[in-house]
Design a protein around this motif. Structure first.
Motif, PDB file in Angstrom:
ATOM      1  N   LYS B 770      -1.361  -1.179 113.799  1.00  0.00           N
ATOM      2  CA  LYS B 770      -2.822  -1.164 113.766  1.00  0.00           C
ATOM      3  C   LYS B 770      -3.404  -1.181 115.171  1.00  0.00           C
ATOM      4  N   LEU B 773      -3.547   2.178 116.652  1.00  0.00           N
ATOM      5  CA  LEU B 773      -4.655   2.958 116.102  1.00  0.00           C
ATOM      6  C   LEU B 773      -5.970   2.498 116.717  1.00  0.00           C
ATOM      7  N   ASP B 774      -6.109   1.158 116.887  1.00  0.00           N
ATOM      8  CA  ASP B 774      -7.309   0.633 117.542  1.00  0.00           C
ATOM      9  C   ASP B 774      -7.469   1.223 118.935  1.00  0.00           C
ATOM     10  N   GLY B 776      -6.591   4.101 119.954  1.00  0.00           N
ATOM     11  CA  GLY B 776      -6.882   5.534 120.003  1.00  0.00           C
ATOM     12  C   GLY B 776      -5.738   6.446 119.623  1.00  0.00           C
TER      13      GLY B 776
END
Lengths: 395, 1014
Positions: B770, B773-774, B776
């Motif tokens: 995660k 993804l945070d 980018g």
């Protein structure tokens, strides 16, 4: 033996409190009896305290926590607070502005891991959460620019701020830091790179009107924040203005005639919600490497062993008569590349790579909001709070 | 000063001053010829086949076509004529109020039509112009110089006029007519064009269209095959400028027959021979060959002919006349000489010309066909494999030329049909007949063909669908792949395996890996990196050269002499020229001439020992590739040549001109022995590959997200996927660098852990971090286009856009509207938000009283456009483009942008086809970490590896890890280890060890939730 089990149960309950005095003395007495073996046999001791790193997989990785695990041998395996107190040690190896490396000795991996997890996900920081885009004519999209702004570490002590939820989502000087970014690349000028140093702190709160300005209203237009006083009048910030921690982070590039004007609001949050609030670049530990030569490695083999290791774990010592012997000089630098035990069974029999299960080399790389050593103490505080919560819930 | 006791690290120079290390070093034998590749691509490029074909068409072919029918005569007045003297293509332009205005491809892409207003105003500096032209395409006028007769029949004057527009020709981007031709990067950027874009496509009505490379059976060649009943056939598909026909000679019931469309039933071949003047059976037997086996096979046919009572030419023609299909309209000429005669002359084996009623070449051709058939009966080896690539030709040759040819003819018909009418009416007064040239026939015809992809040419009975496709702009490499695609002649639905199989002759010409799965498998192919598709070359000089080099003319040979031992037939572009007594010598001298640049570099010379023929070919549509010439196994390209190349003194064409490199086509490759590496060459080797990996195409990541072009944000695609942070791969290949994939990347480098985790990774699912993804990872932008037209109705009313009413009930949904009633760029738009406040008149049929502008509000009903998107997705109005469409109505294009992060169920793939959906997203603290604190971005299940055997992926995992630890891009080119264009796994492992990793790439990692070593 049943008394032992009772002991351990009460022990576990009272881990955080001090152990009962009389119980402890009875146990000490039993332990001091000659017929009771106080130590495990060496092969079991090895499996209990060390991870054996073989060529393809580690063995005996788990820790044995059950107090009666070795009951049949008459060995008590319970964790005892005073023992822990005696054995637990913290040794700082390296401390710079942004990172720290320290040894944490005599602790269970579960606890060491708890600190790591809290550091990554639960120690709060300030990060930009809302962007009010007044103008953006650059090629970078609004969302992408906002995302980039969000990831900038803010050099503000989060302990001085409150969570925004506490104030009923009202944005006041206690929970919001406001930055302004206004850059323009003039026509006929070369392209410019917007860096994080362009983010200017607005201690008086937002300057953007939140509603359409009525032309004849004399009162101050309503903005997106409601600060009761200027932040730089507060003693914490009067001497050191708030700014991004790194001033050279590229945010956008502007061509001639392009302009970005925005306001960024930073709030307090934790890394579990979004990685931008994580105070660490990363925090991790490794178990202390232990490299053991099972046989004497001499002469050419010693030379070979020394050359095999890319990080220089082994060294050679002269044992006289022109003979050489390999020694383990720098076990800490072992990276578990397993080059030394590659090349057949004979090498696996000569060298043993192990990890000490209760010795952690802990590294914390701070993003800069707080110094790394403070981060760790914050993490300990959070764990303490959690424990207290459990206790209060249970009692 | 010498320091005592200190030894030199190693003895460099021995006593005698000899550098032993130098002597011991291996002799550098192989020349690194890699540098030739970028040079080749600079000269030829990946889409050169399209550009060459188009350039050839506009420079040469169009002139030929016009010259072929240059004189148009009014049917009633033979004195009145019009003659095209010259034709050329002008500059790409558009007519604005009657005057031409220059255009660029980018403006054509952006507008379905006309005026361009970019509401946001920053990415486009377009003036507000209102063009009144109907079609918006990237096209240039076709200009002709004409000469014609003007005036009444009594007093006629000859008028000459230059640069008359007869139509508009869509222009292929980057061709010699295009404004982008020869422009450098800065100039291209100024024109709004991506410098990496290959060109080679058309822009029609704002969409980019590619003419696919077509693959078809070679024309004018004898192909021996068996039909459905197992009979041996010899067929020739003849194609000339005038006619296209298929002639089949079949052996059925031991007799030989001719099948031709013009004869409803099969006719005996011997009758045909007799009709062509071959009255003597003996001569036929001699022509086929004196071997008694041939005669015995021919005997039943001769008997059949005798049985029908056909002995003379006249009898034969009479016999055929009774068999020939009666045509609807009988023209005078065919009446005179008999229809059968004209069929034999014009349709039967149309590629063999008949000069002054001399049928002898045709007779010999038939004899050769029969001989080849009999060879096939006697010896099955000589059967042609229809699927074999050597009989196939990739027809990159523009179909458009055929089409234009037809169109030019229709324009002539238009002309000659239109002219007489006013002639009758106005008595051919001062009417300027140039006015009657219909411009729209050619213009609209070309546009319709290119935009629909349907090629119908009635004259050739050709109906092809799907010849053009919209250029895929999913990723840059997908575009490249689309440009090199070869589409098949077979229907895809046919369940045959033969043509789908990989042919050995495709080696180096077509990519062996790049073919779609499913119905098109093996039929749809892709060109390899260095393939070139030829264009037509002048035949005349080559033919006379052959005669100079000792080819004995067919005319001078008797049937007996035709097949004398040791002499080979010389066949040029499917036409029998004659025979040569010393075939090898002839072939060698022709090749010498080619290498010296005296004849075209794409002329192929192929000696077929089995068929005792020398095939020469100079026609268009053959695929060929460059190879290094080797003399007795020693490469002609030497180190110093390559140095000159890198210094810029020498170009690829110099290599060709100096005879170091030559192009070989599929046929001539059969005469060559090609070594893959220089080290493999033996004394028999004639050629050496330039680079082994060029046998492949570029097939990576066609659906991958990333960048599509440098001008991607200025484009107007209906659907566009972009990656926010695209990256260059850590493990690259030479092909990637050659095609510019490293400049317009698609994809990101990820830290991957191959391990089992959480059970949400079964069946190829992947687990994602995660925090990654945070930060980018995998973030992408989806752009969608919505178009709204402001309709004008027949009764002069039209739609209108209103200023939003801020006080109305639905004001909440109108928030994003500007005062002009259109959504403002940069506003966040949610589902059900209105992006255009449009109203339509209620009455659109009947005429209204008074001015249309003064209609009361009650005469309108709202027809607002609501944004529909999934709930919870917030989109942004990216751009608003105003233009007018072809019916001159205002068209408003809205581009909506949605930035999304990877979610559960999104598909991810490595470059090895190891695709999987995201199964779960896990917090970073729960992710495993290594001894150095490395935390992976995603976790892949190891069960995906054993059955798929993606060894390349294992190498990429190692190479990427080594690359990131030593800070150097690693290479993984196919077959590159020997020539140093790929890192060996051993050296990669060494790098890993040097940086403290395991040689196998395996790390010990700690469990995220438990904190212990796994």
């Amino acid at each position: 033996m049943s008394s032992d089990e009772d002991e351990s149960m009460s022990e576990q309950e009272e881990q955080t409190k001090s152990g009962k005095e009389d119980n402890g003395s009875v146990l000490d007495y039993i332990m001091s009896l000659e017929s009771v073996p106080s130590k495990l046999p060496p092969h079991l001791e090895l499996l209990k305290t060390r991870v054996l790193c073989k060529i393809d997989a580690p063995q005996h990785t788990d820790t044995i926590q059950y107090s009666g695990a070795y009951a049949a041998l008459g060995v008590d395996n319970s964790i005892r607070l005073d023992n822990f107190r005696q054995n637990f040690k913290v040794q700082v190896n390296r401390l710079t502005e942004d990172d720290i490396e320290f040894d944490m000795i005599g602790i269970d991996p579960a606890l060491a891991n708890a600190f790591r997890r809290i550091l990554i996900a639960e120690v709060p920081t300030m990060a930009i959460e809302r962007i009010y885009m007044a103008n953006n004519t650059s090629v970078i999209q609004d969302e992408v620019l906002s995302h980039r702004l969000g990831l900038i570490p803010i050099g503000a002590d989060p302990r001085l701020f409150e969570y925004p939820e506490n104030a009923g989502n009202e944005k006041n000087e206690k929970n919001t830091i406001v930055f302004k970014l206004h850059v323009r690349c003039e026509r006929q000028q070369p392209r410019i790179t917007v860096k994080s140093n362009e983010l200017k702190w607005l201690p008086n709160g937002s300057e953007l009107p939140s509603e359409d300005i009525k032309p004849n209203s004399s009162s101050k237009p309503k903005t997106f924040t409601s600060f009761s006083c200027s932040q730089d009048s507060l003693p914490e910030f009067s001497g050191n203005p708030i700014a991004p921690r790194n001033l050279d982070i590229i945010l956008a590039k502007l061509g001639p005639g392009q302009e970005i004007e925005l306001e960024a609001h930073a709030v307090k949050g934790i890394g579990r919600t979004h990685a931008k609030w994580s105070p660490v670049a990363t925090a991790w530990y490794r178990m202390l490497p232990e490299v053991v030569l099972l046989k004497e490695v001499e002469d050419e083999l010693a030379e070979e062993l020394k050359n095999k290791c890319p990080v220089g774990v082994f060294d050679i010592e002269d044992i006289g008569k022109g003979r050489k012997r390999a020694t383990v000089a720098r076990p800490r630098s072992c990276t578990l590349c397993r080059e030394c035990i590659r090349g057949g069974k004979e090498w696996e029999d000569r060298v043993a790579l192990r990890r000490v299960k209760d010795h952690f080399i802990f590294t914390v790389e701070s993003t800069g909001a707080l110094p790394p050593e403070v981060l760790f103490t914050e993490a300990v505080k959070i764990l303490e709070e959690k424990c207290e919560r459990v206790i209060t819930e249970l009692s | 000063m010498f320091s005592v006791g200190k030894q030199l690290p190693y003895p460099v120079v021995g006593d005698a001053g000899i550098d032993k290390q130098f002597l011991a070093a291996p002799i550098k034998s192989a020349v690194d010829k890699f540098q030739l590749l970028p040079e080749f691509l600079k000269v030829r490029g990946l889409v050169k086949q399209h550009l060459d074909s188009f350039n050839y068409f506009v420079k040469t072919e169009i002139k030929k076509i016009v010259r072929a029918n240059d004189r148009i005569v009014a049917s009633k007045h033979p004195n009145i004529y019009l003659r095209f003297k010259d034709v050329r293509i002008g500059e790409p332009s558009i007519m604005v109020d009657g005057s031409p205005e220059k255009i660029t491809p980018q403006t054509c892409r952006l507008s379905d039509l006309t005026s361009l207003i970019n509401k946001q105003g920053y990415s486009l500096d377009c003036a507000v112009k209102l063009y009144s032209v109907a079609t918006w395409k990237y096209a240039a006028p076709i200009l002709v110089n004409v000469e014609y007769i003007q005036g009444s029949p009594g007093q006629m004057t000859r008028v000459e006029k230059n640069d008359v527009v007869i139509g508009r020709m869509p222009i292929m981007l980057r061709s010699c007519c295009c404004v982008l031709y020869g422009k450098d990067e800065a100039e291209l950027a100024k024109l709004g064009e991506c410098p990496l874009d290959p060109g080679g496509y058309f822009v029609i009505k704002g969409t980019e269209k590619v003419l696919l490379i077509q693959e078809q059976l070679s024309k004018n060649r004898i192909i021996i095959d068996t039909d459905k009943k197992g009979n041996i056939t010899a067929s020739v598909t003849s194609s000339t400028e005038a006619i296209k026909s298929k002639t089949v000679v079949v052996m059925e019931n031991e007799k030989i027959w001719l099948l031709l469309n013009q004869f409803p039933k099969k006719v005996p071949i011997m009758v045909v021979m007799k009709a062509m003047g071959m009255e003597s059976d003996q001569e036929v037997v001699q022509m086929v060959g004196r071997d008694p086996r041939y005669s015995s096979l021919l005997l039943p046919s001769i008997e059949e002919c005798a049985k029908s009572g056909v002995y003379t030419k006249e009898q034969a023609l009479e016999y055929l006349e009774s068999k020939v299909k009666k045509s609807m309209f009988i023209t005078d000429s065919s009446e005179k000489e008999g229809r059968a005669y004209s069929v034999l002359r014009d349709v039967f084996l149309a590629n063999v010309p008949v000069h002054q009623n001399n049928f002898r070449p045709k007779c010999i051709y038939v004899a050769v066909m029969m001989r080849r058939m009999m060879d096939a009966i006697l010896n099955k080896d000589t059967m042609d494999d229809k699927d074999l690539f050597k009989t196939m030709i990739s027809e990159a040759k523009m179909w458009i030329d055929k089409f234009l040819e037809k169109n030019n003819k229709t324009s002539r018909f238009d002309f000659s049909h239109v002219i007489p009418k006013p002639l009758l009416a106005v008595q051919w007064s001062a009417c300027d007949n140039i006015e009657y040239i219909s411009r729209d026939t050619i213009t609209n015809g070309l546009e319709r063909t290119l935009s629909s992809g349907n090629f119908d040419i009635k004259r050739f009975k050709m109906h092809r669908k799907g010849m053009t496709q919209v250029l895929t702009r999913l990723s840059f490499i997908g575009t490249m792949g689309h440009m090199t695609r070869v589409s098949p002649q077979f229907e895809k639905s046919r369940k045959v395996s033969g043509p789908r199989a990989l042919q050995p002759s495709q080696w180096g010409m077509l990519c062996p890996c790049d073919t779609p799965e499913g119905e098109g498998c093996g039929l749809v192919k892709n060109l390899a990196l260095m393939t070139h598709v030829t264009t037509d070359e002048e035949e005349g000089p080559l033919i006379s050269l052959c005669y100079y080099l000792g080819v004995e003319d067919l005319e001078l040979l008797s049937g007996e002499e035709l097949h004398t031992p040791f002499s080979f037939l010389v066949i040029f572009n499917g036409l029998i020229l004659g025979k040569h007594r010393r075939p090898q010598r002839f072939a060698t001298s022709m090749r010498k001439l080619r290498r010296a640049g005296k004849i075209g570099e794409f002329v192929s010379i192929y000696v077929n020992e089995k068929q005792r023929c020398i095939y020469l070919a100079s026609d268009g549509g053959r695929v060929c590739r460059p190879l290094v010439i080797a003399d007795k196994g020693i490469s002609r390209v030497k180190e110093h040549h390559m140095k000159e190349l890198t210094d810029g003194v020498r170009t690829f064409d110099d290599f060709l001109r100096d005879g170091l490199i030559e192009y070989l086509d599929v046929n001539e490759e059969n005469n060559a022995l090609i070594a893959l590496y220089e080290g493999d060459a033996t004394a028999e080797t004639t050629h050496i590959e330039i680079e082994p990996f060029t046998i492949l195409g570029c097939a990576m990541g066609k659906q991958a997200m990333g960048n599509i072009a440098y001008n991607q944000l200025c484009r107007k695609d209906t659907l566009l996927y972009l990656l926010v942070y695209p990256q260059r791969p850590l493990l690259t290949t030479r092909t990637i660098e050659l095609v510019g994939y490293d400049k317009l990347g698609a994809g990101q480098n990820a830290t991957v852990a191959v391990m089992s985790y959480s059970g949400y990774d079964i069946e190829d699912a992947i687990v994602m971090n995660k925090s990654s993804l945070d930060r980018g990872f995998g973030r992408c932008i989806v752009m969608k286009k919505k178009a709204v037209t402001i309709q004008k109705y027949d009764n002069n009313t039209s739609d209108r856009i209103l200023r939003p009413d801020r006080t109305a009930d639905n004001a909440g949904h109108m928030q994003i509207l500007d005062e002009d009633g259109l959504a403002a760029p940069g506003e966040i738009i949610r589902p059900n938000d209105i992006y255009i406040n449009k109203q339509s008149p209620i009455n659109t049929r009947t005429q209204i009283i008074g001015s249309a502008a003064n209609l009361p509000d009650s005469a309108y009903r709202p027809s607002r456009e609501k944004f529909s998107g999934p709930e919870g997705e917030s989109c942004v109005v990216d751009r608003v483009i105003l233009c007018s469409d072809k019916n001159n109505m205002m068209c408003i294009n809205f581009l909506f942008r949605h930035t999304r992060r990877p979610e559960l169920g999104d598909k991810f793939s490595s470059r090895h086809g190891q695709k999987g959906v995201c199964g779960t997203i896990v917090q970073q603290e729960d992710f495993p970490f290594s001894e150095r604190g490395i935390c992976p971005d995603l976790i892949m299940n190891p069960h995906g590896f054993p059955s798929r055997m993606t060894v390349g992926k294992m190498i990429e995992l190692l190479g990427g890890k080594a690359g990131v630890s030593c800070g150097r891009f690693h290479y993984g080119s196919a077959f590159g280890e020997r020539s140093g264009h790929a890192d060996k796994v051993e050296t990669i492992s060494e790098t890993l060890v040097k940086h403290g990793f395991s040689y196998s790439g395996k790390d010990f990692i700690y469990s995220g939730p438990l904190g212990v070593l796994y």
